[in-house]
Scaffold this active site. Structure first.
Site, mmCIF file in Angstrom:
data_model
loop_
_atom_site.group_PDB
_atom_site.id
_atom_site.type_symbol
_atom_site.label_atom_id
_atom_site.label_comp_id
_atom_site.label_asym_id
_atom_site.label_seq_id
_atom_site.Cartn_x
_atom_site.Cartn_y
_atom_site.Cartn_z
ATOM 1 N N HIS A 72 0.987 -1.181 0.022
ATOM 2 C CA HIS A 72 -0.121 -0.080 0.152
ATOM 3 C C HIS A 72 0.947 1.285 0.098
ATOM 4 O O HIS A 72 2.011 1.368 0.646
ATOM 5 C CB HIS A 72 -1.105 0.114 1.421
ATOM 6 C CG HIS A 72 -2.078 -0.970 1.235
ATOM 7 N ND1 HIS A 72 -2.945 -1.160 2.182
ATOM 8 C CD2 HIS A 72 -2.245 -1.936 0.391
ATOM 9 C CE1 HIS A 72 -3.941 -1.890 1.993
ATOM 10 N NE2 HIS A 72 -3.323 -2.632 0.844
ATOM 11 N N TYR A 198 -9.468 4.934 7.507
ATOM 12 C CA TYR A 198 -9.530 5.196 8.872
ATOM 13 C C TYR A 198 -10.766 6.234 9.011
ATOM 14 O O TYR A 198 -10.618 7.423 8.426
ATOM 15 C CB TYR A 198 -8.296 5.895 9.343
ATOM 16 C CG TYR A 198 -7.057 4.867 9.671
ATOM 17 C CD1 TYR A 198 -6.386 4.310 8.819
ATOM 18 C CD2 TYR A 198 -6.970 4.639 11.106
ATOM 19 C CE1 TYR A 198 -5.294 3.443 8.946
ATOM 20 C CE2 TYR A 198 -5.933 3.590 11.214
ATOM 21 C CZ TYR A 198 -5.422 3.260 10.362
ATOM 22 O OH TYR A 198 -4.393 2.235 10.768
ATOM 23 N N PRO A 290 -3.771 0.096 19.102
ATOM 24 C CA PRO A 290 -3.574 -0.582 17.819
ATOM 25 C C PRO A 290 -3.820 0.304 16.530
ATOM 26 O O PRO A 290 -3.354 0.023 15.435
ATOM 27 C CB PRO A 290 -4.501 -1.743 17.627
ATOM 28 C CG PRO A 290 -5.507 -1.342 18.633
ATOM 29 C CD PRO A 290 -4.869 -0.703 19.635
ATOM 30 N N LYS A 294 1.367 -0.354 15.274
ATOM 31 C CA LYS A 294 2.806 -0.434 15.369
ATOM 32 C C LYS A 294 3.315 -1.503 16.311
ATOM 33 O O LYS A 294 4.593 -1.725 16.376
ATOM 34 C CB LYS A 294 3.241 0.823 16.429
ATOM 35 C CG LYS A 294 2.988 2.365 15.455
ATOM 36 C CD LYS A 294 4.327 2.292 14.542
ATOM 37 C CE LYS A 294 4.378 3.484 13.728
ATOM 38 N NZ LYS A 294 3.950 3.161 12.162
ATOM 39 N N TYR A 382 3.381 6.822 10.270
ATOM 40 C CA TYR A 382 2.921 5.872 9.908
ATOM 41 C C TYR A 382 4.026 4.677 9.090
ATOM 42 O O TYR A 382 3.762 3.291 9.661
ATOM 43 C CB TYR A 382 1.612 5.943 8.866
ATOM 44 C CG TYR A 382 0.734 4.808 8.933
ATOM 45 C CD1 TYR A 382 -0.352 4.827 9.613
ATOM 46 C CD2 TYR A 382 0.814 3.401 8.234
ATOM 47 C CE1 TYR A 382 -1.212 3.814 9.618
ATOM 48 C CE2 TYR A 382 0.066 2.445 8.263
ATOM 49 C CZ TYR A 382 -1.266 2.862 9.120
ATOM 50 O OH TYR A 382 -2.052 1.568 9.013
HETATM 51 C C1 LIG Z 1 -5.842 -9.537 19.477
HETATM 52 C C2 LIG Z 1 -4.670 -8.630 19.127
HETATM 53 C C3 LIG Z 1 -4.800 -7.779 17.886
HETATM 54 C C4 LIG Z 1 -3.615 -6.979 17.262
HETATM 55 N N1 LIG Z 1 -3.645 -6.502 16.189
HETATM 56 C C5 LIG Z 1 -2.541 -5.776 15.983
HETATM 57 C C6 LIG Z 1 -2.684 -5.040 14.798
HETATM 58 O O1 LIG Z 1 -3.482 -4.815 14.043
HETATM 59 N N2 LIG Z 1 -1.539 -4.239 14.418
HETATM 60 C C7 LIG Z 1 -0.275 -4.290 15.105
HETATM 61 O O2 LIG Z 1 0.788 -3.882 14.771
HETATM 62 N N3 LIG Z 1 -0.338 -4.954 16.257
HETATM 63 C C8 LIG Z 1 -1.501 -5.812 16.823
HETATM 64 N N4 LIG Z 1 -1.188 -6.434 17.748
HETATM 65 C C9 LIG Z 1 0.101 -6.622 18.545
HETATM 66 C C10 LIG Z 1 0.839 -7.529 17.819
HETATM 67 O O3 LIG Z 1 0.323 -8.630 17.624
HETATM 68 C C11 LIG Z 1 1.986 -7.672 18.993
HETATM 69 O O4 LIG Z 1 2.662 -6.436 19.136
HETATM 70 C C12 LIG Z 1 2.972 -8.617 18.492
HETATM 71 O O5 LIG Z 1 2.423 -9.974 18.359
HETATM 72 C C13 LIG Z 1 4.188 -8.657 19.279
HETATM 73 O O6 LIG Z 1 5.225 -9.665 19.195
HETATM 74 P P1 LIG Z 1 5.847 -10.511 20.481
HETATM 75 O O7 LIG Z 1 6.820 -11.398 19.804
HETATM 76 O O8 LIG Z 1 6.588 -9.516 21.215
HETATM 77 O O9 LIG Z 1 4.718 -11.155 21.159
HETATM 78 P P2 LIG Z 1 3.832 -12.240 21.113
HETATM 79 O O10 LIG Z 1 3.368 -12.266 19.487
HETATM 80 O O11 LIG Z 1 2.516 -12.295 22.092
HETATM 81 O O12 LIG Z 1 4.450 -13.587 21.220
HETATM 82 C C14 LIG Z 1 4.786 -14.162 22.772
HETATM 83 C C15 LIG Z 1 5.096 -15.611 22.418
HETATM 84 O O13 LIG Z 1 5.446 -15.936 23.615
HETATM 85 C C16 LIG Z 1 4.524 -17.102 24.100
HETATM 86 N N5 LIG Z 1 4.847 -17.104 25.707
HETATM 87 C C17 LIG Z 1 4.124 -16.493 26.340
HETATM 88 N N6 LIG Z 1 4.398 -16.965 27.722
HETATM 89 C C18 LIG Z 1 4.992 -17.940 27.612
HETATM 90 C C19 LIG Z 1 5.942 -18.645 28.569
HETATM 91 N N7 LIG Z 1 5.738 -18.703 29.926
HETATM 92 N N8 LIG Z 1 6.881 -19.792 27.873
HETATM 93 C C20 LIG Z 1 7.032 -19.824 26.864
HETATM 94 N N9 LIG Z 1 6.403 -18.948 25.826
HETATM 95 C C21 LIG Z 1 5.690 -17.962 26.155
HETATM 96 C C22 LIG Z 1 3.435 -16.802 23.558
HETATM 97 O O14 LIG Z 1 2.610 -18.184 23.397
HETATM 98 C C23 LIG Z 1 3.682 -16.348 22.172
HETATM 99 O O15 LIG Z 1 3.938 -17.340 20.989
HETATM 100 C C24 LIG Z 1 -2.510 -7.198 18.357
HETATM 101 C C25 LIG Z 1 -2.385 -8.109 19.675
HETATM 102 C C26 LIG Z 1 -3.551 -8.591 19.672
HETATM 103 C C27 LIG Z 1 -3.522 -9.477 21.074
#
Ligand SMILES: Cc1cc2nc3c(=O)[nH]c(=O)nc-3n(C[C@H](O)[C@H](O)[C@H](O)COP(=O)(O)OP(=O)(O)OC[C@H]3O[C@@H](n4cnc5c(N)ncnc54)[C@H](O)[C@@H]3O)c2cc1C
Length: 385
Positions: A72, A198, A290, A294, A382
């Site tokens: 996009h 938006y 969200p 970011k 953005y």
């Molecule tokens: C419902 C939802 C919608 C979202 N929509 C957007 C969006 O539209 N745009 C955007 O930019 N961001 C969005 N986000 C945020 C984005 O998904 C997160 O910022 C991103 O997933 C961060 O990645 P991460 O690897 O830090 O954490 P996570 O993706 O949460 O990964 C963490 C991992 O650690 C594992 N874990 C947890 N506890 C333990 C443990 N004790 N032992 C071992 N493993 C463990 C989990 O199972 C998971 O696989 C959304 C989040 C949610 C919850």
């Protein structure tokens, strides 16, 4: 078991960190408490900034993203039943790509397993020990057996509800909760627009986004305690149509809703992001509302910094970056936090009774869309400049 870097969590942060380290000859083991099927189906983020797109290409896993993702070059802003385009490419020379987080996770997992690198799914009772010693350990149960993984360093990439953050002593927490939520749907229908829309409406905010040419993800601003059972499919489409309306009679494409949920919106930052030999990255350390798309991009920025300071440590025996990790991340964390809160405050109905505030909001939206400087500031935030 022994490794150089033990990584908790196979989300975007943990998987990408492992790949960055592997490219530079540093060993890691990922310990994840969910199954492979679960993490590969978890629908979450979908917008990748130009920098994240470039990162995946440089890691050699961008081929499917470039083929199936939707590039996009701008977004559409709607208010007062008029449409205004913010042209990212014209204003910044950059673009974004729409590619589901779960697809990115699939690509990272496939590459990881193809290289026969250790990624332990369904580990239970994960706990960390001796994190302020030179030999921190990760304890867990795996395939019915108690395991201990000895590491030089541990990366806590275990998301907002993980265990790593609990081990930060005297952590300073900055938090803001918004007085509204998002009602999100996933629907089987072709997108109604080539780009994200938006909409800031007197009835509240709405967002039209997409995950593929046949799948859309739409959101409505709703009450914090909204009961999803009060929202029939008809009511959802009707509300979306009202908030997305234009004077030319625009209609959103409607289709079968396959998922509905209500989520709260919050900003959260923990400082510091390190203690002893434990380093936090991604949602484990911070959450953004969200609206600015970011969250995942921010997680990737953290691990790029973490991989770099670990590389300095292993290749040049230089620890100064590791000691500064939290400070090095602070700037991009707060910048993303600022942009996300700004977009949220600009586009949502902050107080349904306060017409004065609403008039100011509309004036600000006009100022942004009628000025090159205003549009450029939004575009830069953005695309992640
Ligand atoms: C419902 C939802 C919608 C979202 N929509 C957007 C969006 O539209 N745009 C955007 O930019 N961001 C969005 N986000 C945020 C984005 O998904 C997160 O910022 C991103 O997933 C961060 O990645 P991460 O690897 O830090 O954490 P996570 O993706 O949460 O990964 C963490 C991992 O650690 C594992 N874990 C947890 N506890 C333990 C443990 N004790 N032992 C071992 N493993 C463990 C989990 O199972 C998971 O696989 C959304 C989040 C949610 C919850």
């Amino acid at each position: 078991m022994r490794t150089q870097v033990g990584i908790i969590g196979a989300g975007p942060a943990g998987l990408t960190l492992s790949r960055l380290l592997h490219q530079n000859g540093i060993e890691s083991v990922i310990v994840e408490n969910r199954s492979r099927a679960y993490i590969e189906q978890r629908v979450r983020a979908g917008v990748l900034e130009q920098g994240s797109m470039d990162l995946f290409n440089s890691l050699g896993i961008g081929e499917r993203m470039m083929r199936e993702g939707m590039q996009h070059h701008g977004i559409e802003l709607r208010f007062s039943e008029t449409s205004h385009r913010i042209d990212f490419t014209q204003l910044t020379g950059k673009s974004i790509i729409i590619y589901g987080q779960q697809e990115m996770v699939k690509d990272l997992v496939a590459a990881h397993l193809q290289e026969a690198r250790p990624l332990l799914f369904e580990a239970s009772d994960v706990s960390l020990d001796r994190i302020d010693s030179p030999t921190p350990v990760i304890n867990f149960q795996y395939q019915g057996q108690a395991q201990q993984l000895q590491c030089d360093y541990i990366a806590g990439c275990d998301g907002f509800h993980g265990i790593s953050r609990q081990l930060m002593p005297a952590a300073q927490v900055y938090e803001h909760k918004f007085p509204f939520g998002w009602l999100g749907i996933l629907a089987e229908v072709a997108p109604s627009s080539h780009e994200l829309i938006y909409a800031s409406h007197d009835r509240g905010f709405a967002l039209h986004s997409m995950r593929s040419p046949k799948l859309v993800r739409n959101y409505l601003q709703c009450a914090l305690d909204e009961d999803i059972n009060n929202w029939s499919d008809d009511r959802i489409w009707n509300e979306l149509q009202q908030r997305m309306a234009l004077t030319d009679g625009f209609r959103l494409n409607e289709g079968r809703i396959i998922e509905k949920s209500v989520t709260s919106m919050r900003s959260f930052v923990v400082e510091t992001m390190q203690h002893g030999n434990l380093f936090l990255a991604g949602d484990a350390a911070h959450i953004v509302p969200p609206t600015g798309a970011k969250g995942m991009n921010l997680a990737l920025r953290d691990v790029v910094v973490l991989a770099k300071v670990l590389l300095d440590r292993y290749q040049s025996n230089n620890n100064s970056g590791l000691r500064q990790y939290s400070i090095l991340c602070s700037r991009h964390v707060w910048k993303a936090q600022y942009f996300s809160v700004w977009m949220t405050s600009l586009l949502h109905r902050l107080d349904a009774q306060d017409d004065f505030q609403r008039k100011l909001q509309l004036t600000q939206l006009r100022a942004i869309t009628e000025s090159v400087a205003g549009s450029t500031a939004m575009a830069e935030g953005y695309v992640g400049l």
